[in-house]
Design a protein around this motif. Structure first.
Motif, PDB file in Angstrom:
ATOM      1  N   TYR A 155       4.706   3.960 -11.938  1.00 26.65           N
ATOM      2  CA  TYR A 155       5.268   2.660 -11.508  1.00 26.65           C
ATOM      3  C   TYR A 155       6.503   2.300 -12.330  1.00 26.65           C
ATOM      4  O   TYR A 155       7.477   1.742 -11.816  1.00 26.65           O
ATOM      5  CB  TYR A 155       4.203   1.557 -11.585  1.00 26.65           C
ATOM      6  CG  TYR A 155       3.201   1.688 -10.462  1.00 26.65           C
ATOM      7  CD1 TYR A 155       3.506   1.241  -9.188  1.00 26.65           C
ATOM      8  CD2 TYR A 155       1.980   2.317 -10.665  1.00 26.65           C
ATOM      9  CE1 TYR A 155       2.620   1.405  -8.136  1.00 26.65           C
ATOM     10  CE2 TYR A 155       1.085   2.489  -9.626  1.00 26.65           C
ATOM     11  CZ  TYR A 155       1.401   2.025  -8.362  1.00 26.65           C
ATOM     12  OH  TYR A 155       0.533   2.199  -7.322  1.00 26.65           O
ATOM     13  N   ARG A 156       6.472   2.629 -13.613  1.00 22.61           N
ATOM     14  CA  ARG A 156       7.632   2.349 -14.468  1.00 22.61           C
ATOM     15  C   ARG A 156       8.845   3.183 -14.022  1.00 22.61           C
ATOM     16  O   ARG A 156       9.984   2.715 -14.052  1.00 22.61           O
ATOM     17  CB  ARG A 156       7.298   2.645 -15.936  1.00 22.61           C
ATOM     18  CG  ARG A 156       6.432   1.580 -16.567  1.00 22.61           C
ATOM     19  CD  ARG A 156       5.972   1.948 -17.965  1.00 22.61           C
ATOM     20  NE  ARG A 156       5.076   0.941 -18.479  1.00 22.61           N
ATOM     21  CZ  ARG A 156       5.475  -0.158 -19.139  1.00 22.61           C
ATOM     22  NH1 ARG A 156       6.753  -0.335 -19.412  1.00 22.61           N
ATOM     23  NH2 ARG A 156       4.612  -1.054 -19.547  1.00 22.61           N
ATOM     24  N   ALA A 157       8.608   4.434 -13.612  1.00 21.56           N
ATOM     25  CA  ALA A 157       9.718   5.289 -13.170  1.00 21.56           C
ATOM     26  C   ALA A 157      10.341   4.739 -11.887  1.00 21.56           C
ATOM     27  O   ALA A 157      11.570   4.728 -11.738  1.00 21.56           O
ATOM     28  CB  ALA A 157       9.226   6.725 -12.964  1.00 21.56           C
ATOM     29  N   VAL A 206       4.969   0.373  -1.724  1.00 17.56           N
ATOM     30  CA  VAL A 206       5.174   1.198  -2.919  1.00 17.56           C
ATOM     31  C   VAL A 206       3.841   1.856  -3.292  1.00 17.56           C
ATOM     32  O   VAL A 206       3.776   3.057  -3.540  1.00 17.56           O
ATOM     33  CB  VAL A 206       5.719   0.353  -4.099  1.00 17.56           C
ATOM     34  CG1 VAL A 206       5.727   1.154  -5.393  1.00 17.56           C
ATOM     35  CG2 VAL A 206       7.107  -0.159  -3.779  1.00 17.56           C
ATOM     36  N   ARG A 207       2.766   1.081  -3.300  1.00 17.08           N
ATOM     37  CA  ARG A 207       1.463   1.623  -3.692  1.00 17.08           C
ATOM     38  C   ARG A 207       1.064   2.750  -2.729  1.00 17.08           C
ATOM     39  O   ARG A 207       0.569   3.789  -3.146  1.00 17.08           O
ATOM     40  CB  ARG A 207       0.390   0.528  -3.745  1.00 17.08           C
ATOM     41  CG  ARG A 207       0.739  -0.614  -4.689  1.00 17.08           C
ATOM     42  CD  ARG A 207      -0.490  -1.376  -5.130  1.00 17.08           C
ATOM     43  NE  ARG A 207      -1.253  -0.631  -6.095  1.00 17.08           N
ATOM     44  CZ  ARG A 207      -1.088  -0.683  -7.417  1.00 17.08           C
ATOM     45  NH1 ARG A 207      -0.193  -1.479  -7.941  1.00 17.08           N
ATOM     46  NH2 ARG A 207      -1.810   0.057  -8.211  1.00 17.08           N
ATOM     47  N   ARG A 208       1.322   2.539  -1.420  1.00 22.63           N
ATOM     48  CA  ARG A 208       0.991   3.572  -0.426  1.00 22.63           C
ATOM     49  C   ARG A 208       1.830   4.819  -0.659  1.00 22.63           C
ATOM     50  O   ARG A 208       1.310   5.934  -0.656  1.00 22.63           O
ATOM     51  CB  ARG A 208       1.269   3.047   0.991  1.00 22.63           C
ATOM     52  CG  ARG A 208       0.054   2.488   1.688  1.00 22.63           C
ATOM     53  CD  ARG A 208       0.263   2.371   3.192  1.00 22.63           C
ATOM     54  NE  ARG A 208       1.468   1.630   3.567  1.00 22.63           N
ATOM     55  CZ  ARG A 208       1.539   0.303   3.653  1.00 22.63           C
ATOM     56  NH1 ARG A 208       0.486  -0.446   3.383  1.00 22.63           N
ATOM     57  NH2 ARG A 208       2.660  -0.296   4.007  1.00 22.63           N
ATOM     58  N   ARG A 216      -4.869   1.143 -13.142  1.00 25.90           N
ATOM     59  CA  ARG A 216      -5.522  -0.120 -12.770  1.00 25.90           C
ATOM     60  C   ARG A 216      -6.445   0.070 -11.576  1.00 25.90           C
ATOM     61  O   ARG A 216      -7.425  -0.645 -11.434  1.00 25.90           O
ATOM     62  CB  ARG A 216      -4.461  -1.168 -12.378  1.00 25.90           C
ATOM     63  CG  ARG A 216      -3.395  -1.444 -13.404  1.00 25.90           C
ATOM     64  CD  ARG A 216      -3.989  -2.148 -14.606  1.00 25.90           C
ATOM     65  NE  ARG A 216      -2.953  -2.719 -15.447  1.00 25.90           N
ATOM     66  CZ  ARG A 216      -2.152  -2.042 -16.253  1.00 25.90           C
ATOM     67  NH1 ARG A 216      -2.259  -0.733 -16.320  1.00 25.90           N
ATOM     68  NH2 ARG A 216      -1.251  -2.641 -16.997  1.00 25.90           N
ATOM     69  N   ASP A 217      -6.057   1.017 -10.675  1.00 24.21           N
ATOM     70  CA  ASP A 217      -6.810   1.194  -9.428  1.00 24.21           C
ATOM     71  C   ASP A 217      -7.225   2.650  -9.235  1.00 24.21           C
ATOM     72  O   ASP A 217      -7.376   3.121  -8.123  1.00 24.21           O
ATOM     73  CB  ASP A 217      -5.947   0.761  -8.236  1.00 24.21           C
ATOM     74  CG  ASP A 217      -4.668   1.577  -8.123  1.00 24.21           C
ATOM     75  OD1 ASP A 217      -4.261   2.221  -9.113  1.00 24.21           O
ATOM     76  OD2 ASP A 217      -4.071   1.598  -7.033  1.00 24.21           O
ATOM     77  N   MET A 218      -7.372   3.382 -10.338  1.00 25.88           N
ATOM     78  CA  MET A 218      -7.729   4.801 -10.237  1.00 25.88           C
ATOM     79  C   MET A 218      -9.124   4.962  -9.609  1.00 25.88           C
ATOM     80  O   MET A 218      -9.326   5.801  -8.734  1.00 25.88           O
ATOM     81  CB  MET A 218      -7.697   5.469 -11.626  1.00 25.88           C
ATOM     82  CG  MET A 218      -6.345   5.433 -12.327  1.00 25.88           C
ATOM     83  SD  MET A 218      -5.084   6.409 -11.494  1.00 25.88           S
ATOM     84  CE  MET A 218      -4.209   5.174 -10.593  1.00 25.88           C
ATOM     85  N   ASP A 261      -5.847 -11.208  -9.898  1.00 27.56           N
ATOM     86  CA  ASP A 261      -5.875 -11.995  -8.666  1.00 27.56           C
ATOM     87  C   ASP A 261      -4.943 -11.462  -7.576  1.00 27.56           C
ATOM     88  O   ASP A 261      -4.878 -12.046  -6.505  1.00 27.56           O
ATOM     89  CB  ASP A 261      -5.505 -13.462  -8.968  1.00 27.56           C
ATOM     90  CG  ASP A 261      -6.548 -14.107  -9.871  1.00 27.56           C
ATOM     91  OD1 ASP A 261      -7.613 -13.487 -10.056  1.00 27.56           O
ATOM     92  OD2 ASP A 261      -6.292 -15.209 -10.399  1.00 27.56           O
ATOM     93  N   ARG A 262      -4.171 -10.376  -7.860  1.00 29.89           N
ATOM     94  CA  ARG A 262      -3.220  -9.940  -6.828  1.00 29.89           C
ATOM     95  C   ARG A 262      -3.972  -9.361  -5.630  1.00 29.89           C
ATOM     96  O   ARG A 262      -5.085  -8.830  -5.771  1.00 29.89           O
ATOM     97  CB  ARG A 262      -2.194  -8.957  -7.390  1.00 29.89           C
ATOM     98  CG  ARG A 262      -2.714  -7.583  -7.648  1.00 29.89           C
ATOM     99  CD  ARG A 262      -1.611  -6.648  -8.163  1.00 29.89           C
ATOM    100  NE  ARG A 262      -2.224  -5.397  -8.573  1.00 29.89           N
ATOM    101  CZ  ARG A 262      -1.731  -4.587  -9.481  1.00 29.89           C
ATOM    102  NH1 ARG A 262      -0.617  -4.873 -10.103  1.00 29.89           N
ATOM    103  NH2 ARG A 262      -2.349  -3.466  -9.769  1.00 29.89           N
ATOM    104  N   ALA A 263      -3.321  -9.470  -4.439  1.00 27.67           N
ATOM    105  CA  ALA A 263      -4.005  -9.090  -3.205  1.00 27.67           C
ATOM    106  C   ALA A 263      -4.232  -7.584  -3.121  1.00 27.67           C
ATOM    107  O   ALA A 263      -5.275  -7.136  -2.642  1.00 27.67           O
ATOM    108  CB  ALA A 263      -3.180  -9.562  -2.013  1.00 27.67           C
TER     109      ALA A 263
HETATM  110  O1   DC Z   1       0.017   0.462 -17.833  1.00 28.04           O
HETATM  111  P1   DC Z   1       1.496   0.121 -17.790  1.00 28.04           P
HETATM  112  O2   DC Z   1       1.840  -1.105 -18.582  1.00 28.04           O
HETATM  113  O3   DC Z   1       2.387   1.284 -18.137  1.00 28.04           O
HETATM  114  O4   DC Z   1       1.796  -0.231 -16.256  1.00 28.04           O
HETATM  115  C1   DC Z   1       3.067  -0.598 -15.807  1.00 28.04           C
HETATM  116  C2   DC Z   1       2.930  -1.544 -14.616  1.00 28.04           C
HETATM  117  O5   DC Z   1       2.377  -0.879 -13.484  1.00 28.04           O
HETATM  118  C3   DC Z   1       2.050  -2.767 -14.874  1.00 28.04           C
HETATM  119  O6   DC Z   1       2.681  -3.901 -14.289  1.00 28.04           O
HETATM  120  C4   DC Z   1       0.768  -2.470 -14.132  1.00 28.04           C
HETATM  121  C5   DC Z   1       1.207  -1.561 -13.024  1.00 28.04           C
HETATM  122  N1   DC Z   1       0.210  -0.553 -12.659  1.00 28.04           N
HETATM  123  C6   DC Z   1      -0.468  -0.708 -11.480  1.00 28.04           C
HETATM  124  O7   DC Z   1      -0.280  -1.712 -10.785  1.00 28.04           O
HETATM  125  N2   DC Z   1      -1.351   0.257 -11.087  1.00 28.04           N
HETATM  126  C7   DC Z   1      -1.584   1.338 -11.843  1.00 28.04           C
HETATM  127  N3   DC Z   1      -2.459   2.258 -11.424  1.00 28.04           N
HETATM  128  C8   DC Z   1      -0.911   1.492 -13.082  1.00 28.04           C
HETATM  129  C9   DC Z   1      -0.009   0.525 -13.463  1.00 28.04           C
END
Ligand code: DC
Length: 234
Positions: free
Chosen positions: A44-46, A113-115, A135-137, A191-193
């Motif tokens: 996500y950072r990239a 983006v997530r998709r 976060r959603d692994m 709380d995000r959708a």
């Molecule tokens: O863990 P991090 O701080 O490097 O994550 C960067 C951003 O990406 C942070 O806003 C959370 C988000 N993120 C996410 O939504 N889902 C993930 N699987 C990993 C990170």
């Protein structure tokens, strides 16, 4: 509906809020097991860094989708572990900047983006196994993972760890401000959708507030052994 990968290499998912120690724990556990490592936050950072460089508006889903489709992103072994390479250049330093952190949380909240990043993340699932940090692994990307952990810690302890890290880097930030920002970010992530930071129904929740890194690593290795050992017996 989440498509489940054909590749059944085992996956240990480690989800949780920022500052719970996922990065350090994941790196040590992957090393000890000899498994691959996915730092999904770096993905996500990239995307965020590419969006900043190419001046893509984080509210423009079509432009973000095109950006993800064109992304030239690889993870390569470097002197200090795995290096993130974007458009042929290592970008590890830049990925940690405050501007990228802010943009990452914006692009990570966009469903397209997530998709678009699902395939890239799932491609890390290779034998002999994968440790996936994010976060959603366990809830979305590797829903069928055999071992899932949700690593938590009190806001107080996470803010203290972050404060210490920043001080070591020579940056002085008020503790009270860090504490408030972290609590606010937790609330937004939870709380995000799309893909909120919550434990999967079948995740083991570990609170690291009172635990050392070695103790957390020990618990995770025990869990993997217990679960995969049982699978071999069946
Ligand atoms: O863990 P991090 O701080 O490097 O994550 C960067 C951003 O990406 C942070 O806003 C959370 C988000 N993120 C996410 O939504 N889902 C993930 N699987 C990993 C990170």
């Amino acid at each position: 509906m989440t498509e489940i990968s054909e590749n059944k290499a085992p996956v240990l998912t480690i989800d949780g809020p920022s500052g719970a120690g996922k990065g350090a724990v994941s790196a040590v556990v992957a090393e000890r097991l000899g498994w691959h490592l996915l730092d999904s936050g770096a993905v996500y950072r990239a995307v965020a860094l590419a969006a900043i460089d190419r001046e893509v508006d984080p509210g423009d889903d079509d432009a973000l989708t095109r950006l993800c489709a064109d992304l030239d992103l690889t993870f390569e072994p470097g002197a200090d572990g795995i290096s993130v390479v974007l458009d042929g250049r290592p970008v590890d330093e830049r990925l940690r900047s405050e501007a990228v952190s802010i943009m990452a949380s914006k692009v990570a909240s966009r469903p397209p983006v997530r998709r678009a990043l699902l395939g890239l993340q799932r491609s890390f699932r290779q034998p002999p196994g994968l440790v996936a940090d994010g976060r959603d692994m366990g809830t979305v990307v590797f829903e069928d993972a055999p071992v899932k952990v949700f690593l938590d810690a009190s806001v107080e302890v996470r803010a203290r760890r972050r404060h210490k890290q920043l001080k070591e880097k020579g940056e002085s930030v008020k503790f009270s401000r860090l504490f408030r920002d972290l609590a606010e970010r937790d609330r937004r992530d939870r709380d995000r959708a799309v893909s909120p930071t919550v434990p999967a129904a079948d995740a083991v929740v570990i609170d690291s507030t009172e635990l050392t890194l070695d103790e957390v690593v020990g618990r995770l290795l025990d869990l993997v052994e217990a679960r995969l050992g049982r699978e071999k017996e069946n």
